[in-house]
Scaffold this motif. Structure first.
Motif, PDB file in Angstrom:
ATOM      1  N   SER A 137      11.309  -3.661  -6.486  1.00  0.00           N
ATOM      2  CA  SER A 137      10.403  -4.686  -6.993  1.00  0.00           C
ATOM      3  C   SER A 137       9.802  -4.275  -8.324  1.00  0.00           C
ATOM      4  N   PRO A 138       9.626  -5.253  -9.236  1.00  0.00           N
ATOM      5  CA  PRO A 138       9.053  -4.926 -10.539  1.00  0.00           C
ATOM      6  C   PRO A 138       7.587  -4.532 -10.424  1.00  0.00           C
ATOM      7  N   SER A 139       7.100  -3.818 -11.433  1.00  0.00           N
ATOM      8  CA  SER A 139       5.698  -3.387 -11.408  1.00  0.00           C
ATOM      9  C   SER A 139       4.971  -3.816 -12.671  1.00  0.00           C
ATOM     10  N   ASP A 140       5.378  -4.939 -13.254  1.00  0.00           N
ATOM     11  CA  ASP A 140       4.715  -5.404 -14.468  1.00  0.00           C
ATOM     12  C   ASP A 140       3.278  -5.832 -14.183  1.00  0.00           C
ATOM     13  N   LEU A 141       3.055  -6.378 -12.975  1.00  0.00           N
ATOM     14  CA  LEU A 141       1.697  -6.770 -12.617  1.00  0.00           C
ATOM     15  C   LEU A 141       0.976  -5.521 -12.132  1.00  0.00           C
ATOM     16  N   VAL A 142       0.274  -4.894 -13.045  1.00  0.00           N
ATOM     17  CA  VAL A 142      -0.223  -3.551 -12.773  1.00  0.00           C
ATOM     18  C   VAL A 142      -1.362  -3.525 -11.771  1.00  0.00           C
ATOM     19  N   SER A 143      -1.957  -4.677 -11.478  1.00  0.00           N
ATOM     20  CA  SER A 143      -3.166  -4.676 -10.659  1.00  0.00           C
ATOM     21  C   SER A 143      -2.909  -4.921  -9.181  1.00  0.00           C
ATOM     22  N   ASN A 144      -1.651  -5.168  -8.788  1.00  0.00           N
ATOM     23  CA  ASN A 144      -1.427  -5.543  -7.394  1.00  0.00           C
ATOM     24  C   ASN A 144      -0.409  -4.673  -6.673  1.00  0.00           C
ATOM     25  N   TYR A 145      -0.128  -3.482  -7.200  1.00  0.00           N
ATOM     26  CA  TYR A 145       0.829  -2.592  -6.550  1.00  0.00           C
ATOM     27  C   TYR A 145       0.079  -1.706  -5.559  1.00  0.00           C
ATOM     28  N   PRO A 146       0.462  -1.732  -4.268  1.00  0.00           N
ATOM     29  CA  PRO A 146      -0.237  -0.905  -3.274  1.00  0.00           C
ATOM     30  C   PRO A 146       0.046   0.573  -3.513  1.00  0.00           C
ATOM     31  N   PRO A 147      -0.966   1.392  -3.729  1.00  0.00           N
ATOM     32  CA  PRO A 147      -0.728   2.816  -4.023  1.00  0.00           C
ATOM     33  C   PRO A 147       0.007   3.548  -2.913  1.00  0.00           C
ATOM     34  N   GLU A 148      -0.140   3.055  -1.672  1.00  0.00           N
ATOM     35  CA  GLU A 148       0.537   3.725  -0.557  1.00  0.00           C
ATOM     36  C   GLU A 148       2.054   3.520  -0.602  1.00  0.00           C
ATOM     37  N   MET A 149       2.534   2.616  -1.460  1.00  0.00           N
ATOM     38  CA  MET A 149       3.969   2.366  -1.566  1.00  0.00           C
ATOM     39  C   MET A 149       4.672   3.325  -2.523  1.00  0.00           C
ATOM     40  N   ILE A 150       3.911   4.079  -3.303  1.00  0.00           N
ATOM     41  CA  ILE A 150       4.523   4.941  -4.316  1.00  0.00           C
ATOM     42  C   ILE A 150       5.477   5.944  -3.684  1.00  0.00           C
ATOM     43  N   ASP A 151       5.008   6.652  -2.657  1.00  0.00           N
ATOM     44  CA  ASP A 151       5.839   7.676  -2.024  1.00  0.00           C
ATOM     45  C   ASP A 151       7.094   7.067  -1.412  1.00  0.00           C
ATOM     46  N   LEU A 152       6.963   5.887  -0.812  1.00  0.00           N
ATOM     47  CA  LEU A 152       8.125   5.235  -0.206  1.00  0.00           C
ATOM     48  C   LEU A 152       9.154   4.849  -1.256  1.00  0.00           C
ATOM     49  N   GLU A 153       8.678   4.366  -2.405  1.00  0.00           N
ATOM     50  CA  GLU A 153       9.620   3.979  -3.465  1.00  0.00           C
ATOM     51  C   GLU A 153      10.356   5.201  -4.002  1.00  0.00           C
ATOM     52  N   VAL A 154       9.631   6.291  -4.197  1.00  0.00           N
ATOM     53  CA  VAL A 154      10.264   7.512  -4.690  1.00  0.00           C
ATOM     54  C   VAL A 154      11.292   8.017  -3.681  1.00  0.00           C
TER      55      VAL A 154
END
Length: 315
Positions: A91-108
């Motif tokens: 998923s794109p991350s252009d909308l910088v204000s609505n990305y759940p921080p807990e998803m970072i590790d899962l994406e990596v």
């Protein structure tokens, strides 16, 4: 590495990830070019039916649940076997204000599983979709205290990376995720000697009928913090899909590629923001006191990939 014009050399490819908009257009482009495509099952029955109605889909489009579960490494290896290429779309991350921080590790972790599985399944090339947001967020480029003269000449190109500490300090979780994910993917791909090409698209708009102020306003509506400071560039999803397929097929393609159709001028963007939010002050970074940034997609154009630049119309 070469993926040439047809036949056995490019029999199967796989599309993974959770970005349905880009995935669906990739499927269209790949089917049009004669590939046999494996892909995760769409979330809706209507979307699945629409894609199965595409020319060649009945014979060459295969749905697999395995491509959807990026945490299941063993299943990814199985679905990648026999594929000359894998297209990984998150998923794109252009909308910088609505990305759940807990998803970072899962994406990596999910992306690292894709890279490792491609290596072990002997995939010829991985085409990874990252984001322009992995390049533009840096304290020196996004500080209003930096003199314009010192920032104006700085060109954002494929050598640029967003600063992780800056992203954390500003809680820019989407750009942080894209930067961490892409850096980790590059480290593992080089270790595994995997041929990986990365596309870094700007803001991705829907299918191109015409580019209107209304389409950009719809994108911006409800965004607490506008994308890339002092920079608003876009690409239409069908053009992005075509660029990714072309970059996958061209043997000389390597490294990262910024992908955009047009950079919206600050004057145009200020006018759009004022119409969208008449009672909100225009962010200073989009006024004459902000730091102008220069963006280039010269590297992509050197591959022969071009876009017809559309004018922004009032509709």
């Amino acid at each position: 590495m070469g993926i040439d014009g047809g036949g056995e050399a490019r029999k199967h490819v796989c599309v993974t990830g959770n970005w349905g908009l880009l995935s669906s257009w990739l499927l269209r482009s790949l089917l049009e070019r004669g590939y046999n495509v494996r892909s995760a099952i769409p979330k809706s029955a209507d979307e699945a039916a629409e894609l199965m109605a595409l020319p060649g889909a009945e014979e060459r489009l295969e749905w697999t649940q395995l491509a959807a579960d990026l945490m299941d490494y063993g299943s990814l290896v199985e679905v990648f076997k026999g594929c000359v290429g894998v297209f990984h779309t998150t998923s794109p991350s252009d909308l910088v204000s609505n990305y759940p921080p807990e998803m970072i590790d899962l994406e990596v972790r999910g992306t690292l599983n894709v890279v490792e599985a491609c290596s072990n399944a002997a995939v010829n090339r991985l085409l990874l979709t990252s984001s322009l947001s992995a390049m533009v967020w840096d304290q020196h480029r996004n500080s209003e205290t930096v003199p314009v003269a010192s920032a104006a000449g700085a060109c954002i190109d494929e050598k640029c990376w967003s600063n992780l500490d800056f992203c954390r300090s500003k809680k820019l979780w989407g750009p942080l995720a894209k930067t961490m994910t892409e850096k980790a993917a590059w480290a593992l791909a080089r270790d595994k000697e995997l041929d990986m090409v990365v596309i870094n698209p700007a803001i991705v708009l829907g299918p191109k009928i015409t580019t209107s102020r209304a389409s950009i306003m719809a994108y911006l509506k409800g965004v607490k913090e506008l994308p890339q400071s002092g920079l608003f560039a876009y690409v239409h999803v069908e053009d992005l899909a075509q660029a990714e397929v072309s970059a996958f097929e061209i043997p000389e393609a390597s490294g990262r590629y910024i992908c955009y159709e047009r950079v919206v001028s600050e004057l145009e963007l200020v006018d759009i923001i004022r119409k969208l939010y008449p009672h909100r002050s225009v962010p200073s970074r989009f006024s004459k006191s902000g730091n102008p940034h220069v963006l280039t997609n010269e590297k992509l154009r050197k591959l022969g990939i071009t876009f017809q630049t559309s004018e922004i119309v009032d509709c």
